[in-house]
Design an enzyme around this catalytic site. Structure first.
Site, PDB file in Angstrom:
ATOM      1  N   SER A  88       0.341  -5.598   1.274  1.00  0.00           N
ATOM      2  CA  SER A  88       1.215  -5.289   0.144  1.00  0.00           C
ATOM      3  C   SER A  88       2.471  -6.140   0.297  1.00  0.00           C
ATOM      4  CB  SER A  88       1.555  -3.801   0.099  1.00  0.00           C
ATOM      5  OG  SER A  88       2.335  -3.423   1.205  1.00  0.00           O
ATOM      6  N   HIS A 102      -3.594   0.060   1.558  1.00  0.00           N
ATOM      7  CA  HIS A 102      -4.118   0.105   2.922  1.00  0.00           C
ATOM      8  C   HIS A 102      -5.313   1.036   3.066  1.00  0.00           C
ATOM      9  CE1 HIS A 102       0.158  -1.137   4.360  1.00  0.00           C
ATOM     10  NE2 HIS A 102      -0.491  -2.123   3.795  1.00  0.00           N
ATOM     11  N   GLN A 133       1.849   4.649  -0.261  1.00  0.00           N
ATOM     12  CA  GLN A 133       1.124   3.871   0.740  1.00  0.00           C
ATOM     13  C   GLN A 133       1.116   4.509   2.139  1.00  0.00           C
ATOM     14  OE1 GLN A 133       1.488  -0.671   0.860  1.00  0.00           O
ATOM     15  NE2 GLN A 133       2.644  -0.097   2.661  1.00  0.00           N
ATOM     16  N   ASP A 171       6.537   5.550   2.840  1.00  0.00           N
ATOM     17  CA  ASP A 171       6.707   4.222   2.244  1.00  0.00           C
ATOM     18  C   ASP A 171       5.920   4.257   0.943  1.00  0.00           C
ATOM     19  OD1 ASP A 171       6.840   1.627   1.433  1.00  0.00           O
ATOM     20  OD2 ASP A 171       5.826   0.765   3.187  1.00  0.00           O
ATOM     21  N   HIS A 181       5.754  -3.566  12.059  1.00  0.00           N
ATOM     22  CA  HIS A 181       4.486  -4.292  12.114  1.00  0.00           C
ATOM     23  C   HIS A 181       4.089  -4.728  10.701  1.00  0.00           C
ATOM     24  CE1 HIS A 181       1.998  -0.413  11.114  1.00  0.00           C
ATOM     25  NE2 HIS A 181       3.065  -0.550  10.358  1.00  0.00           N
ATOM     26  N   ARG A 182       2.915  -5.355  10.554  1.00  0.00           N
ATOM     27  CA  ARG A 182       2.283  -5.597   9.258  1.00  0.00           C
ATOM     28  C   ARG A 182       0.966  -4.826   9.239  1.00  0.00           C
ATOM     29  NH1 ARG A 182       5.208  -9.175   5.844  1.00  0.00           N
ATOM     30  NH2 ARG A 182       3.997  -7.922   4.370  1.00  0.00           N
ATOM     31  N   SER A 183       0.393  -4.673   8.052  1.00  0.00           N
ATOM     32  CA  SER A 183      -0.879  -3.951   7.991  1.00  0.00           C
ATOM     33  C   SER A 183      -2.005  -4.753   8.643  1.00  0.00           C
ATOM     34  CB  SER A 183      -1.228  -3.597   6.554  1.00  0.00           C
ATOM     35  OG  SER A 183      -1.197  -4.737   5.734  1.00  0.00           O
TER      36      SER A 183
HETATM   37  P1  PGA Z   1       2.055  -4.787   4.550  1.00  0.00           P
HETATM   38  O1  PGA Z   1       2.554  -3.278   4.479  1.00  0.00           O
HETATM   39  O2  PGA Z   1       2.126  -5.242   5.959  1.00  0.00           O
HETATM   40  O3  PGA Z   1       0.670  -4.685   4.015  1.00  0.00           O
HETATM   41  O4  PGA Z   1       2.970  -5.566   3.649  1.00  0.00           O
HETATM   42  C1  PGA Z   1       3.509  -2.723   5.319  1.00  0.00           C
HETATM   43  C2  PGA Z   1       4.644  -2.138   4.536  1.00  0.00           C
HETATM   44  O5  PGA Z   1       4.652  -2.173   3.281  1.00  0.00           O
HETATM   45  O6  PGA Z   1       5.586  -1.640   5.152  1.00  0.00           O
HETATM   46 ZN    ZN Z   2       6.736  -1.186   3.157  1.00  0.00          ZN
END
Ligand code: PGA
Ligand code: ZN
Length: 416
Positions: free
Chosen positions: A41, A159, A167, A246, A369-371
């Site tokens: 995202s 996710h 999310q 979030d 982190h990231r997803s």
């Molecule tokens: P992303 O999501 O790593 O998929 O961007 C994490 C977040 O939105 O905090």
């Molecule tokens: Zn976020």
């Protein structure tokens, strides 16, 4: 100590998509590596993650161009530099790239070198990575604060297909006396939530960040179930353990409206705000990230004016770890916290500048982190070394998430 070699290669992230790993070698033979994570995202204003677009490899997601940029163009300028001159190394790559959003070389290429240099310098100096990070922040005190984890135990949105619009539903063990206790409490609540879901007949399969991803057909129900899981684990909601979300609202924003599939379709920003107010009144919800879409500064401002005293109002896609966007947010007073993702901006030095700017202006920072993550635990050390007080690194499952908690627990033991 001089950098004598830089070598990048393609490896996989936790979704099985390619990402960049870089190894930096120094004159004395010391070498260290780092791997860059990847979001799903992603914010529109993030630095560019360079992908090959060659449909014959990894459905177009290969990163061989980024790898090649490290091995040729970046190596040409960075080899020979002193590994301890982090700012100069990062600045050299920024200049070489020449674009505002690092689209020429790729933020994934640049960041892999930036992070690997930090780790190589710490290795060469024979100090822990968090200590070297603290030094980069100009902190030589050797006094560290462990971050409060924000543990994402229910995954939705991008996710986890078919789950909630929101999310992430996270727990924050604010009453834990140390990190190890926070992790223990987090794990207990996570597993009790699993039991509750199972008893209700829901699946307990997990999403990208290791939280459960049931189709509860409600954005509010998760809050209720998490409170139940906190109680079932023997903790006091709001006192021992609080809740954070979030919303990642850019993902359900269309033509000026917020389309929550469940809560009655198209909402205005005022209507969405009312939902947040109701939740904050009803549940121990103390942090809302991306409550509004990435360019809806006015939405954020509404939220800050109404709830800024009661919640951590976090900008992720809003700020994208970018100092200019943060400055606008500070000026507007439309948030009180910033999510920090190294790959949103693309160098360690710029990330440090953003965190300092936030701190000077009374904003919280949350290292994230990231997803799409990897086995690299860099952000655990970065959270401790930066001393920001918060880390968001997923649930108590999936090794790429748990690796960060394990690293944090090791750091805490080392420090005591
Ligand atoms: P992303 O999501 O790593 O998929 O961007 C994490 C977040 O939105 O905090
Ligand atoms: Zn976020």
């Amino acid at each position: 100590m001089k950098i004598t070699n830089i070598q990048a290669q393609e490896v996989l992230d936790s979704r099985g998509n390619p990402t960049v790993e870089c190894t930096v070698t120094l004159e004395n033979g010391v070498s260290a590596s780092a791997i860059v994570p990847s979001g799903a995202s992603t914010g529109t204003h993030e630095a560019v993650e360079l992908r090959d677009g060659d449909e014959k490899r990894y459905l177009g997601k290969g990163v061989l161009k980024a790898v090649d940029n490290v091995n040729t163009k970046i190596a040409e300028v960075v080899v020979g530099m002193d590994v301890e001159n982090q700012k100069e190394i990062d600045q050299a790559m920024i200049s070489l790239d020449g674009t505002e959003n690092k689209s020429e070389l790729g933020a994934n290429a640049i960041l892999s070198v930036s992070m690997a240099c930090v780790r190589a310098a710490a290795t060469y100096k024979e100090i822990p990575l968090y200590e070297y990070v603290a030094q980069l922040f100009g902190n030589d005190t050797n006094v560290y604060e462990m971050p409060v984890p924000m543990i994402n135990i229910l995954n939705g949105g991008r996710h986890a297909n078919g789950s909630s619009d929101i999310q992430e539903y996270m727990i924050m063990p604010i009453g834990a006396s140390n990190l190890q206790e926070a992790v223990q409490w987090g794990s207990e609540v996570f597993h009790n939530l699993g039991k509750i879901l199972k008893e209700m007949g829901y699946p307990t399969t997990v999403g990208d960040e290791g939280g459960y991803a049931p189709n509860l057909n409600s954005n509010e129900k998760p809050l209720e179930l998490i409170v139940e899981a906190i109680k079932k684990s023997g903790f006091k909601p709001g006192e021992d353990i609080a809740i954070a979300i979030d919303a990642a609202a850019s993902e359900f924003y269309k033509d000026g409206k917020y389309e929550l599939k469940i809560e009655g379709g198209e909402l205005s920003k005022e209507q969405l705000l009312d939902i947040y107010i109701e939740w904050v009144d009803k549940y121990p919800l103390i942090s809302i990230e991306d409550g509004f879409a990435e360019d809806d500064w006015d939405g954020f401002k509404l939220l800050e004016d109404k709830l800024g005293e009661r919640i951590i109002n976090v900008g992720d896609d809003l700020f994208v770890t970018n100092i200019k966007r943060l400055e606008r947010g500070i000026e507007m007073e439309c948030a009180n916290a910033i999510l920090i993702k190294l790959n949103q901006i693309g160098t360690v030095s710029e990330t440090i500048e953003v965190i300092k700017k936030a701190e000077e202006n009374g904003f919280h920072s949350i290292i994230s982190h990231r997803s799409g993550e990897t086995e690299d635990t860099f952000i655990a050390d970065f959270a401790v070394g930066s001393g920001v007080g918060f880390i968001k690194t997923g649930s108590m499952s999936r090794s790429e998430r748990v690796a960060k908690y394990n690293r944090l627990m090791r750091i805490e033991r080392e420090l005591s």
